[in-house]
Write an enzyme that holds these catalytic residues in place. Structure first.
Site, PDB file in Angstrom:
ATOM      1  N   GLY A  16       0.779  -1.246   0.000  1.00  0.00           N
ATOM      2  CA  GLY A  16       0.000   0.000   0.000  1.00  0.00           C
ATOM      3  C   GLY A  16       0.803   1.284   0.000  1.00  0.00           C
ATOM      4  CB  SER A  17       4.271   2.242  -0.866  1.00  0.00           C
ATOM      5  OG  SER A  17       4.461   2.022  -2.238  1.00  0.00           O
ATOM      6  NE  ARG A  95      -8.147 -11.507  -5.773  1.00  0.00           N
ATOM      7  CZ  ARG A  95      -7.947 -12.817  -5.856  1.00  0.00           C
ATOM      8  NH1 ARG A  95      -8.310 -13.475  -6.931  1.00  0.00           N
ATOM      9  NH2 ARG A  95      -7.404 -13.465  -4.855  1.00  0.00           N
ATOM     10  CG  ASN A 111      -3.685  -0.656 -12.472  1.00  0.00           C
ATOM     11  OD1 ASN A 111      -3.485  -0.855 -11.263  1.00  0.00           O
ATOM     12  ND2 ASN A 111      -3.006  -1.298 -13.404  1.00  0.00           N
ATOM     13  CG  HIS A 113       1.764  -1.505 -15.649  1.00  0.00           C
ATOM     14  ND1 HIS A 113       1.537  -2.787 -15.196  1.00  0.00           N
ATOM     15  CD2 HIS A 113       2.755  -1.603 -16.570  1.00  0.00           C
ATOM     16  CE1 HIS A 113       2.349  -3.615 -15.834  1.00  0.00           C
ATOM     17  NE2 HIS A 113       3.102  -2.927 -16.657  1.00  0.00           N
TER      18      HIS A 113
HETATM   19  C1  GRF Z   1       3.395  -0.873  -7.726  1.00  0.00           C
HETATM   20  O1  GRF Z   1       4.642  -1.123  -8.311  1.00  0.00           O
HETATM   21  C2  GRF Z   1       2.364  -0.666  -8.808  1.00  0.00           C
HETATM   22  O2  GRF Z   1       2.877  -0.096  -9.978  1.00  0.00           O
HETATM   23  C3  GRF Z   1       1.884  -2.059  -9.089  1.00  0.00           C
HETATM   24  O3  GRF Z   1       1.913  -2.713  -7.840  1.00  0.00           O
HETATM   25  C4  GRF Z   1       2.835  -2.070  -6.983  1.00  0.00           C
HETATM   26  C5  GRF Z   1       2.083  -1.693  -5.762  1.00  0.00           C
HETATM   27  O4  GRF Z   1       2.907  -1.208  -4.753  1.00  0.00           O
HETATM   28  N1  GRF Z   1       0.583  -2.046  -9.718  1.00  0.00           N
HETATM   29  P1  GRF Z   1       2.288  -0.594  -3.420  1.00  0.00           P
HETATM   30  O5  GRF Z   1       1.392  -1.663  -2.810  1.00  0.00           O
HETATM   31  O6  GRF Z   1       1.520   0.632  -3.792  1.00  0.00           O
HETATM   32  O7  GRF Z   1       3.469  -0.300  -2.554  1.00  0.00           O
END
Ligand code: GRF
Length: 201
Positions: A16-17, A95, A111, A113
């Site tokens: 969840g960063s 998911r 989203n 990515h």
């Molecule tokens: C991030 O690298 C994001 O791009 C991908 O999943 C990761 C999630 O990281 N979809 P966090 O849980 O927000 O730290």
């Protein structure tokens, strides 16, 4: 709570960063939205603890608790609608969203990515980038459609790929860019976007 603000919900599966970085911008007053709830398909997600520290309602259930993925997603949509959520923010939700959620929130799901799409969609984008040998990578915030990482692009930030980078080095550099990109992309969409032939204006 400010009733004029767009109501957002986070979908997470892990640390969840990105969610935390967005919540920080909301708390600083730079991003004017109401974070209504955080949902995780993983009860152990670290991000749920972060959300609780920010005093945001958290919910968690797993597809295995339902007879079909469709039932699971129906329950998720019910939760979001009951809470009048307008925008879904996927932040490390591991998911693929199916028709039930996508149809209920058409063009209202974001989203992030960890690559410059359309390069390197799917899992392990940073590893894909290193193995391909690109000299620039980055992150992309996009709307979620029925493909995998194929939706209209809202915002991208590029970062260099350095000579001796390993997956961890590149992931860290991209993650830093993600934290400064996602909230700006949310700010853009809640202020109003237009989409024509998949181009976001
Ligand atoms: C991030 O690298 C994001 O791009 C991908 O999943 C990761 C999630 O990281 N979809 P966090 O849980 O927000 O730290």
């Amino acid at each position: 709570m400010n009733s004029n603000r767009s109501r957002i919900a986070f979908l997470i599966s892990g640390r969840g960063s990105n969610m935390k970085a967005i919540l920080n911008q909301i708390n600083k007053g730079k991003l004017k939205v109401d974070p209504v709830l955080v949902f995780s398909d993983n009860r152990e997600a670290m991000g749920l603890k972060i959300a609780q520290k920010y005093k945001i309602a958290t919910y968690s259930f797993h597809p295995k608790e339902y007879s079909t993925i469709n039932h699971y997603e129906n329950e998720l949509v019910k939760l979001l609608k009951e809470n009048k959520v307008e925008w879904i923010i996927c932040a490390g939700y591991m998911r693929i969203l199916r028709d039930t959620v996508i149809d209920a929130y058409h063009n209202h799901i974001l989203n992030i990515h960890p690559s410059l799409l359309p390069a390197f969609p799917g899992l392990k984008a940073q590893k894909q980038a290193l193995e391909y040998g690109v000299k620039v990578s980055g992150c992309t915030v996009h709307l979620v459609d029925k493909g995998v990482d194929t939706g209209p692009i809202i915002m991208q930030t590029a970062v260099p790929v350095k000579k001796k980078d390993n997956v961890d080095d590149l992931s860290k550099r991209i993650l830093k860019a993600e934290h400064d990109t996602y909230w700006r992309a949310i700010d853009k969409v809640v202020k109003g976007i237009e989409i024509k032939d998949r181009i976001v204006y």
